[in-house]
Motif scaffolding. Structure first.
Motif, mmCIF file in Angstrom:
data_model
loop_
_atom_site.group_PDB
_atom_site.id
_atom_site.type_symbol
_atom_site.label_atom_id
_atom_site.label_comp_id
_atom_site.label_asym_id
_atom_site.label_seq_id
_atom_site.Cartn_x
_atom_site.Cartn_y
_atom_site.Cartn_z
ATOM 1 N N THR A 104 7.485 -9.750 6.796
ATOM 2 C CA THR A 104 8.288 -8.832 6.007
ATOM 3 C C THR A 104 7.728 -7.428 6.173
ATOM 4 N N ILE A 106 6.542 -4.090 5.040
ATOM 5 C CA ILE A 106 6.019 -3.706 3.730
ATOM 6 C C ILE A 106 5.596 -2.250 3.765
ATOM 7 N N MET A 108 3.382 0.465 2.102
ATOM 8 C CA MET A 108 2.250 0.579 1.180
ATOM 9 C C MET A 108 1.680 1.984 1.307
ATOM 10 N N GLU A 113 3.357 1.228 -4.867
ATOM 11 C CA GLU A 113 3.781 0.240 -3.872
ATOM 12 C C GLU A 113 2.664 -0.761 -3.566
ATOM 13 N N GLU A 116 2.292 -3.160 -6.500
ATOM 14 C CA GLU A 116 3.383 -4.132 -6.595
ATOM 15 C C GLU A 116 3.321 -5.153 -5.462
ATOM 16 N N THR A 117 2.994 -4.670 -4.266
ATOM 17 C CA THR A 117 2.945 -5.586 -3.126
ATOM 18 C C THR A 117 1.816 -6.599 -3.283
ATOM 19 N N MET A 121 2.481 -10.506 -3.544
ATOM 20 C CA MET A 121 2.088 -11.310 -2.392
ATOM 21 C C MET A 121 0.878 -12.200 -2.685
ATOM 22 N N VAL A 248 -0.469 -5.171 5.680
ATOM 23 C CA VAL A 248 0.072 -3.820 5.830
ATOM 24 C C VAL A 248 0.581 -3.617 7.256
ATOM 25 N N GLY A 251 2.811 -7.401 8.274
ATOM 26 C CA GLY A 251 3.670 -8.087 7.318
ATOM 27 C C GLY A 251 3.446 -9.581 7.265
ATOM 28 N N HIS A 253 1.331 -12.906 6.124
ATOM 29 C CA HIS A 253 0.344 -13.423 5.178
ATOM 30 C C HIS A 253 -0.729 -14.159 5.953
#
Lengths: 423, 272
Positions: A104, A106, A108, A113, A116-117, A121, A248, A251, A253
């Motif tokens: 995704t 993202i 930052m 931001e 929230e991210t 996540m 960052v 995207g 994980h």
């Protein structure tokens, strides 16, 4: 004599070879309640439900924004709750042929931001507050952030080896978390080239020489930014910073963890790449030596001093120690007078002040009065003497050194919880 | 508090001091002085030693049975220190009474080794001197002083006596000796005081437990020894060391309290 002085067993087993290898793929991972003291989960999934990597599986009942995500794609195998509605373990069986979640994009670039991210996540639990050693509240702002890039014992992974090839991601992670504070980001590392060089004014390298306890974030914070109940800082491990950086940049994980395999029962002590919360039985199946005299295996997640006997890799642990368990003793082995001499006691033995105690704590704290305050659970005195600067791992060496055999880490947690409730 | 002991696997990682190992180290440190006292005083000393040891053992057994604990042999060190300090001529019943009072009220009623507030041996000898007036303690010979030194090295190496404590008491004694009798008497001061200083004033449990406190505690003990010293000439009377140890131990919590207040103030200043 040296052994007597330090009070700690000198580990003569081979140091792990600082070379990263892929660990055996594990089919089960777990999120463990023991990593999350005092947290009550609100479950967001059910047993048997299919989850994807990075999907939220529960959140903190007190702070619904703090979510905990699955580190693998698979099926929720079991959910066990502990006392007082705490989490005991949430086990996920991974299904390797499941499609990977799409990366995704993202953004930052602002503090809002980033916050929230990281919350959404599931990276928020990587931070721990000091004082209290807990996951920070979603709206908290620290005075500084401490990135722990130091090994806490000689058998831990060398951060410089682990971060090889991830330096860009690490730098990106540092820049992202720096947005969360208006203060400094201290990158605490072993002497050598500054791995935080060129990341900006507020991101500072700090160097700690190779000494016992100089690898603990408590020591770094004590030296650079002492805390009390009105001043709070956060600490985070370097692998989590690199993972944030990867998030960052790409995207994706990344919940992989590089851990050191160590201890007398390890076939080949080295670094293994695995996943946070991995099932240790699976991971080390091919890695163990038979015990001397057939003694069973004791798997420790973490180091000998501060780890715990566990079947799952702890969220904040970077080391697996394989030890000989004590041979089971028959009930008849001690008889008559010997039972009187060696009665098993559930109470700590007396505390006799020795010189080794003074060296086992890296803080400017009068050790014996402090330990006496912990032993009787006197939160007020412990607070006055500076217990807010410590968490369990900082007093682990004391527990091993003291004549009492008391678990000062648990006593400290009790006192910290009491102080956190009053705060 | 129950259930606060370490996990079994971390318990096995401890190789440092345990109360039993501390007792053994102290017994080893006391072996040479005991041997010297036996050689100097002969068969009568064996009777003193046995009486004191047996009395200690009976009380220890009684208290461990009542409290449901495993047997600790720490009071054996009390018996040895006591036997070295009292002369062989003391009647057995006086030894029984003094040692009983000493170990029970100096140590066992508080919970045993590590919980008391005074050194059990000092309490026992103190009771003897107070209760039976006229009892003169055995003066330390040069050989006895020499025999104390290996034990001193062992205890210092293992961190079982505080060097801060010993340095400050020694400095005070030497300065006082220098002022009173000049440099010729210093050796005599050292010979007569060393045993009591190491084994009673050096007791880690009865002394102060903070590092600044240990300096003050040692100096206080030194001053008290000088005040209580009734012996003529440069020699230090053994009873002076005993009573200095007892009185200084009573002040140790106050000394620690002040040291902690000082450390806390320093922390506050650092935190700003």
């Amino acid at each position: 004599m040296l052994i007597v002085l330090s009070g700690l067993k000198i580990d003569h087993t081979r140091l792990p070879e600082q070379r990263v290898e892929e660990g055996v793929a594990v089919t089960q991972v777990a999120l463990i309640g023991a990593d999350l003291p005092g947290l009550r989960p609100k479950l967001l999934c059910e047993q048997g439900e299919r989850v994807t990597r990075g999907q939220a599986v529960f959140h903190d009942r007190a702070n619904p924004d703090v979510v905990f995500v699955s580190p693998v794609s698979g099926v929720v195998d079991s959910i066990t709750l502990g006392p007082r509605r705490s989490l005991s373990a949430l086990v996920i069986r991974s299904e390797p042929d499941q499609p990977e979640p799409d990366p995704t994009a993202i953004a930052m670039t602002s503090a809002k931001e980033v916050r929230e991210t990281l919350l959404a996540m599931g990276f928020w639990p990587a931070f721990l507050t000091r004082p209290y050693g807990r996951i920070p509240a979603p709206d908290a702002v620290p005075e500084a952030i401490f990135v722990t890039v130091t090994p806490d014992n000689p058998h831990a992974p060398d951060p410089r080896v682990v971060l090889e090839g991830q330096r860009d991601a690490f730098a990106a992670g540092l820049k992202a978390i720096a947005l969360l504070t208006s203060g400094k980001v201290h990158v605490c590392q072993t002497p050598g080239a500054d791995i935080a060089a060129g990341c900006g004014d507020r991101i500072r390298g700090a160097f700690f020489p190779d000494a016992p306890s100089s690898g603990l974030s408590g020591t770094h914070i004590h030296r650079l930014h002492p805390v009390d109940k009105d001043r709070s800082v956060w600490s985070i491990g370097y692998q989590d910073v690199a993972a944030i950086g990867k998030l960052v940049e790409t995207g994706v994980h990344d919940f992989s963890r590089i851990v050191a395999l160590a201890g007398p029962r390890a076939v080949q002590p080295r670094l293994l790449r695995t996943v946070a919360g991995a099932n240790l039985q699976e991971l080390i199946r091919e890695e163990t030596l038979p015990g001397s005299h057939g003694s069973p295996l004791c798997i420790v997640s973490g180091s000998v001093a501060s780890g715990r006997q566990a079947s799952w890799l702890g969220r904040y642990h970077q080391q697996i120690t394989l030890l000989d368990d004590a041979a089971p003793q028959g009930r008849d082995s001690k008889r008559g007078l010997m039972t009187f001499f060696q009665r098993h006691s559930s109470q700590p033995a007396p505390l006799i002040p020795t010189a080794a105690l003074e060296q086992a704590l890296a803080f400017d704290v009068p050790v014996v009065p402090f330990l006496r305050a912990l032993s009787v659970g006197d939160a007020e005195i412990a607070d006055r003497l500076g217990c807010l600067e410590m968490v369990e791992e900082d007093v682990a060496a004391l527990s091993l050194t003291c004549t009492s055999g008391a678990d000062y880490g648990r006593m400290l947690r009790q006192v910290l919880d009491e102080l956190a409730e009053d705060a | 508090m129950t259930g606060w002991i370490l996990d079994p696997f971390r318990m096995r990682q401890r190789t440092g001091w345990t109360p039993a190992r501390v007792t053994i180290a102290q017994l080893i440190a006391l072996a040479a002085p005991v041997a010297v006292s036996l050689a100097e005083r002969g068969a009568a000393q064996i009777a003193v030693l046995l009486t004191a040891a047996l009395t200690c053992l009976i009380w220890e057994l009684a208290f461990d049975l009542i409290r449901g604990r495993s047997l600790s042999l720490h009071t054996a060190t009390v018996a040895l220190i006591f036997a070295i300090l009292v002369p062989a001529a003391v009647p057995a019943w006086q030894i029984v009474v003094a040692v009983s009072l000493g170990v029970v009220f100096g140590e066992l009623v508080f919970g045993g080794r590590g919980y008391g507030i005074v050194s059990g041996a000092a309490a026992a000898v103190g009771f003897l001197v107070f209760s039976f007036t006229g009892t003169e303690l055995a003066a330390s010979s040069e050989i006895m002083a020499l025999a104390t030194l290996p034990g001193l090295v062992l205890l210092l190496g293992g961190g079982l006596v505080s060097w801060r404590n010993l340095v400050s008491v020694t400095v005070v004694l030497l300065i006082a000796g220098l002022v009173q009798n000049g440099s010729s008497g210093l050796l005599s001061v050292a010979v007569t005081a060393v045993f009591g200083v190491v084994f009673m004033i050096g007791d880690p449990v009865a002394g102060a437990s903070t590092n600044p406190g240990r300096w003050v505690f040692g100096a206080l003990a030194g001053v008290l020894i000088v005040l209580f010293d009734t012996a003529a000439g440069p020699a230090v009377a053994p009873a002076a060391v005993v009573f200095a140890s007892l009185l200084a131990s009573l002040f140790a919590p106050l000394v620690d309290h002040m040291a902690v207040a000082l450390i806390v103030r320093r922390r506050r200043a650092r935190h700003g």
